[in-house]
Structure formats: structure tokens, C-alpha cells
Design an enzyme around this catalytic site. Structure first.
Site, PDB file in Angstrom:
ATOM      1  N   VAL A 190       0.842  -1.207   0.000  1.00 48.96           N
ATOM      2  CA  VAL A 190       0.000   0.000   0.000  1.00 48.96           C
ATOM      3  C   VAL A 190       0.874   1.253   0.000  1.00 48.96           C
ATOM      4  O   VAL A 190       0.649   2.181  -0.787  1.00 48.96           O
ATOM      5  CB  VAL A 190      -0.961   0.015   1.220  1.00 48.96           C
ATOM      6  CG1 VAL A 190      -1.775   1.308   1.230  1.00 48.96           C
ATOM      7  CG2 VAL A 190      -1.891  -1.199   1.200  1.00 48.96           C
ATOM      8  N   ARG A 224     -10.272  -8.033   9.206  1.00 47.63           N
ATOM      9  CA  ARG A 224      -9.402  -6.902   9.577  1.00 47.63           C
ATOM     10  C   ARG A 224      -9.213  -6.872  11.097  1.00 47.63           C
ATOM     11  O   ARG A 224      -8.167  -6.487  11.595  1.00 47.63           O
ATOM     12  CB  ARG A 224     -10.023  -5.596   9.076  1.00 47.63           C
ATOM     13  CG  ARG A 224     -10.061  -5.469   7.556  1.00 47.63           C
ATOM     14  CD  ARG A 224     -10.712  -4.167   7.132  1.00 47.63           C
ATOM     15  NE  ARG A 224     -10.784  -4.003   5.676  1.00 47.63           N
ATOM     16  CZ  ARG A 224     -11.815  -4.393   4.927  1.00 47.63           C
ATOM     17  NH1 ARG A 224     -12.851  -4.989   5.477  1.00 47.63           N
ATOM     18  NH2 ARG A 224     -11.801  -4.183   3.625  1.00 47.63           N
ATOM     19  N   ASN A 265      -1.088  -4.820  15.034  1.00 45.17           N
ATOM     20  CA  ASN A 265      -1.065  -3.487  14.433  1.00 45.17           C
ATOM     21  C   ASN A 265      -1.211  -2.362  15.452  1.00 45.17           C
ATOM     22  O   ASN A 265      -0.756  -1.244  15.212  1.00 45.17           O
ATOM     23  CB  ASN A 265      -2.115  -3.384  13.323  1.00 45.17           C
ATOM     24  CG  ASN A 265      -1.650  -4.089  12.054  1.00 45.17           C
ATOM     25  OD1 ASN A 265      -0.502  -4.522  11.987  1.00 45.17           O
ATOM     26  ND2 ASN A 265      -2.514  -4.210  11.069  1.00 45.17           N
ATOM     27  N   HIS A 302     -15.057   0.572   8.466  1.00 45.83           N
ATOM     28  CA  HIS A 302     -14.322   0.059   7.311  1.00 45.83           C
ATOM     29  C   HIS A 302     -14.064  -1.413   7.601  1.00 45.83           C
ATOM     30  O   HIS A 302     -12.991  -1.805   8.021  1.00 45.83           O
ATOM     31  CB  HIS A 302     -13.009   0.825   7.130  1.00 45.83           C
ATOM     32  CG  HIS A 302     -12.163   0.293   6.005  1.00 45.83           C
ATOM     33  ND1 HIS A 302     -12.619   0.189   4.714  1.00 45.83           N
ATOM     34  CD2 HIS A 302     -10.891  -0.179   5.982  1.00 45.83           C
ATOM     35  CE1 HIS A 302     -11.667  -0.314   3.953  1.00 45.83           C
ATOM     36  NE2 HIS A 302     -10.611  -0.558   4.703  1.00 45.83           N
TER      37      HIS A 302
HETATM   38  N1  APR Z   1       7.425   1.109  11.245  1.00 43.03           N
HETATM   39  C1  APR Z   1       7.482   1.281   9.910  1.00 43.03           C
HETATM   40  N2  APR Z   1       7.111   0.322   9.033  1.00 43.03           N
HETATM   41  C2  APR Z   1       6.665  -0.823   9.538  1.00 43.03           C
HETATM   42  C3  APR Z   1       6.568  -1.080  10.922  1.00 43.03           C
HETATM   43  C4  APR Z   1       6.980  -0.033  11.803  1.00 43.03           C
HETATM   44  N3  APR Z   1       6.925  -0.183  13.121  1.00 43.03           N
HETATM   45  N4  APR Z   1       6.096  -2.327  11.098  1.00 43.03           N
HETATM   46  C5  APR Z   1       5.873  -2.846   9.873  1.00 43.03           C
HETATM   47  N5  APR Z   1       6.223  -1.950   8.919  1.00 43.03           N
HETATM   48  C6  APR Z   1       6.193  -2.094   7.474  1.00 43.03           C
HETATM   49  C7  APR Z   1       6.646  -3.450   6.979  1.00 43.03           C
HETATM   50  O1  APR Z   1       8.065  -3.585   7.044  1.00 43.03           O
HETATM   51  C8  APR Z   1       6.099  -3.468   5.569  1.00 43.03           C
HETATM   52  O2  APR Z   1       7.038  -2.949   4.626  1.00 43.03           O
HETATM   53  O3  APR Z   1       4.860  -1.975   6.964  1.00 43.03           O
HETATM   54  C9  APR Z   1       4.892  -2.520   5.639  1.00 43.03           C
HETATM   55  C10 APR Z   1       3.574  -3.223   5.390  1.00 43.03           C
HETATM   56  O4  APR Z   1       3.562  -3.621   4.078  1.00 43.03           O
HETATM   57  P1  APR Z   1       2.786  -4.937   3.554  1.00 43.03           P
HETATM   58  O5  APR Z   1       3.135  -6.082   4.432  1.00 43.03           O
HETATM   59  O6  APR Z   1       3.005  -5.027   2.091  1.00 43.03           O
HETATM   60  O7  APR Z   1       1.246  -4.565   3.880  1.00 43.03           O
HETATM   61  P2  APR Z   1       0.271  -3.661   2.994  1.00 43.03           P
HETATM   62  O8  APR Z   1      -0.462  -4.515   2.045  1.00 43.03           O
HETATM   63  O9  APR Z   1       1.016  -2.476   2.498  1.00 43.03           O
HETATM   64  O10 APR Z   1      -0.800  -3.214   4.118  1.00 43.03           O
HETATM   65  C11 APR Z   1      -0.435  -2.338   5.157  1.00 43.03           C
HETATM   66  O11 APR Z   1      -2.571  -1.252   5.179  1.00 43.03           O
HETATM   67  O12 APR Z   1      -4.578  -1.698   4.074  1.00 43.03           O
HETATM   68  C12 APR Z   1      -3.840  -1.864   5.269  1.00 43.03           C
HETATM   69  O13 APR Z   1      -4.667  -3.978   6.144  1.00 43.03           O
HETATM   70  C13 APR Z   1      -3.564  -3.318   5.566  1.00 43.03           C
HETATM   71  O14 APR Z   1      -2.868  -2.963   7.837  1.00 43.03           O
HETATM   72  C14 APR Z   1      -2.400  -3.218   6.525  1.00 43.03           C
HETATM   73  C15 APR Z   1      -1.643  -1.989   5.987  1.00 43.03           C
END
Ligand code: APR
Length: 313
Positions: free
Chosen positions: A16, A91, A98, A178
């Protein structure tokens, strides 16, 4: 010509976050700082996007970092950090992991950019925005979530698929949570300005409502690992654009309600106008008894989750 662009930080360089960054650049909206906890990922993705700059000739630039000092004085901070759901998960199943991530991110992002507008995206959204709001102490107008723009677009897709109407002629609106408790407002969703309840039979309307609610789940079932990101990123970019251009366009945003729609002290999606200072106005539609009851039930389900985290005074 050198143009000074606004500064948008995107926290989380996953599906995202990175797609959002790309949309912001390609639409010439703002310089982007992409930050993640994992070293190398934001730097690599930012460099990759910069390598496309000469092809597309977009104006703004992007850097990738693991250091919040680089995010200082952002105009907007978008928080996408967190885990996405996997097949079979709701979710709400993401709440424990989260909420720890959101607490740590909001503290650092707010310290670096106390004057920014914050858009939360991490799920479960309605709870995560409340958490970020209460941890930061930001004014409610300056912190809100992306959910309703996406759900409304999924509802529009379902209506388009069921009717064959031109997507440009469809205006759909989803409010409430949502999540599974979202409230697609069929009577306020139109094809060529006419409510879909007047032009479609009840069965078709109900099938469209169901498909909108299940839209995110449908994507997760195809992907198996991870959840949607193209439509979520497009929705975030639309909100960023409305803030930066003060467009006055009405869109469904996860905003703190304090009396609007008879709901108090809860974040949920409602139609709003966005501007450079965040939420300018929450639009109160005239809802009939059925829609009001659905919204109230949606609010109760959010309240139960928020109260588990003991966030509300
Ligand atoms: N600080 C910064 N980045 C972080 C942290 C943190 N403490 N913890 C995790 N991340 C990063 C991960 O390293 C990863 O690159 O968040 C990113 C999440 O990316 P994806 O796993 O690809 O998840 P994504 O599909 O982008 O979804 C992220 O958005 O729509 C919502 O439900 C979805 O909660 C989820 C969020």
C-alpha cells in the site's frame, strides 16, 4: 523550472505504502519520504521510482529512509505500516499486532511533524485511527482514516458490473465501519443522478451491497497472501490531492464523530470535505430509519473494539 512541492511522508514501504508513493509522484502532488522499519526496502523502492522519473517526467522526488529525522515538517503523513490480512482473516484479527506498530509509528511521526495532517490506513482502521488520535493528542480535524473512498469505489464497481452502466455515471457512497459492518447507502448512490433503489430491483441492489462489503475479502481470496493495494493507494492519493488542492470535493472519510449522525466519540466513515487543515466539514445526510439503524449497529461494533483497547475516556 524548479517547483517547490509539498512534503508527504508515507510510513510503511510495503504494497500500500509504495504504491501510494508512486501515485503521489505520478500525479505531481508532492515530494515523498518513504519510511519503513526494514532497512533497504524504502531506499530500494524510492531509487527504483526515481529511475522512472526521466521516462514520466514527473516533477516531485522521493527518498527512502529508516530515520524519522528525514520526515521532519511534512505537510501530510500517511500511515500504512502494519501487517495485512491473509486468507481467512478479518481486519479485526490484526488488532494486537497493528496496535503495537501504530503506537510506535504515531509517536515518532508526530514528534517529527507536529503540524502535519495525518491519514491512517492500517487496519482495523476505525480502531487504529482512534488509537493514533488518542496517542498523539492531535486535533480530530487533523487525523483521520482512509476507508470510505475505497469502499465507495468498490460499491461503484459492483453496481457497474451488475448493470453495465458507464462507471463515470455512477456515484456510490459507503459510510460506517471500514469492515464487515460498513453501510453502503443504496438510496444515496446513483446512476446518472438517479438513486439505484429507483432503477434496480431490490435483489440486484442487495447483491451490489453484498459485493461491496466483500470487496476486500474477494481480493484477499485471490491473492492468498496479503491484501488489496492498488485501489487503497488510489484512494489515499485522492485524499492527499483534495487536501493539497482544497478541492471541496465530498468524499467518505473515517472521521471522529461527536454528535453527527447521533454518534459520539467514535471514528467511522462519513461524507466530509477536506482542505489544507484537514476536515473542513462533516456532511450530515438525511438518513431514513433503516440506514440510521444500520449506522448505529456499525458504530456499536466499532465501539466494542475500541473499548477493548480502553482508549475512550
Ligand atoms: N514502522 C514502519 N514500518 C513498519 C513497521 C513499523 N513499526 N512495522 C511494519 N512496517 C512495514 C513493513 O516492514 C512493511 O514494509 O509496513 C509494511 C507493510 O507492508 P505490507 O506487508 O506489504 O502490507 P500492505 O499490504 O502495504 O498493508 C499495510 O494497510 O490496508 C492496510 O490492512 C492493511 O494494515 C495493513 C496496511
Amino acid at each position: 523550472m524548479i517547483v517547490a512541492y509539498p512534503k508527504v511522508t508515507v510510513v510503511g514501504a510495503g504494497n500500500v505504502g509504495a504504491t501510494t508513493a508512486q501515485m503521489i509522484l505520478m500525479n505531481n502532488l508532492a515530494d515523498v519520504v518513504l519510511i519503513d522499519i526494514v532497512e533497504g526496502i524504502p531506499q530500494g523502492k524510492a531509487l527504483d521510482m526515481m529511475h522512472s522519473r526521466s521516462i514520466l517526467k514527473f516533477g516531485p522526488t522521493i527518498i527512502g529512509t529508516n530515520d524519522y529525522a528525514d520526515t521532519a515538517n511534512s505537510d501530510i503523513v500517511v500511515i500504512t505500516a502494519g501487517v495485512p490480512r491473509k486468507k481467512g482473516m478479518t481486519r479485526e484479527d490484526l488488532i494486537d499486532t497493528n496496535s503495537k506498530i501504530m503506537s510506535s509509528v504515531i509517536e515518532q511521526a508526530y514528534e517529527a511533524s507536529p503540524g502535519a495532517i495525518f491519514i491512517c490506513v492500517t487496519n482495523p482502521l476505525d480502531v487504529m485511527v482512534y488509537l493514533a488520535y488518542s496517542r498523539s493528542g492531535l486535533a480530530k480535524e487533523r487525523i483521520f482514516g482512509m476507508g470510505g473512498v475505497l469502499d465507495s469505489s468498490r460499491f461503484a464497481y459492483a453496481i457497474q458490473q451488475a448493470t453495465g452502466a458507464d462507471i463515470a455515471d455512477i456515484d456510490a457512497l459507503v459510510v460506517g465501519a471500514h469492515g464487515q459492518g460498513m453501510v453502503p447507502l443504496a438510496k444515496h448512490s446513483t446512476i446518472c443522478g438517479k438513486p439505484i433503489t429507483e432503477v434496480l430491483d431490490a435483489e440486484t441492489v442487495s447483491a451490489c451491497v453484498k459485493r461491496a462489503i466483500d470487496g476486500g475479502g474477494e481480493v484477499v481470496r485471490h491473492l492468498k497472501i496479503g491484501s488489496a493495494f492498488y485501489a487503497p493507494a488510489t484512494s489515499i492519493a485522492k485524499m492527499v490531492k483534495a487536501i493539497l488542492t482544497d478541492s471541496d470535493e465530498v468524499m467518505s472519510v473515517c472521521a471522529k464523530l461527536d454528535g453527527e449522525y447521533g454518534i459520539f466519540n467514535l471514528y467511522m466513515c462519513a461524507p466530509v470535505k477536506l482542505g489544507p487543515n484537514g476536515i473542513k466539514e462533516i456532511i450530515e445526510l438525511d438518513l431514513d430509519e433503516e440506514d440510521s439503524a444500520a449506522l448505529k449497529a456499525s458504530a456499536e461494533s466499532i465501539a466494542a473494539s475500541v473499548d477493548k483497547l480502553k482508549l475512550r475516556g
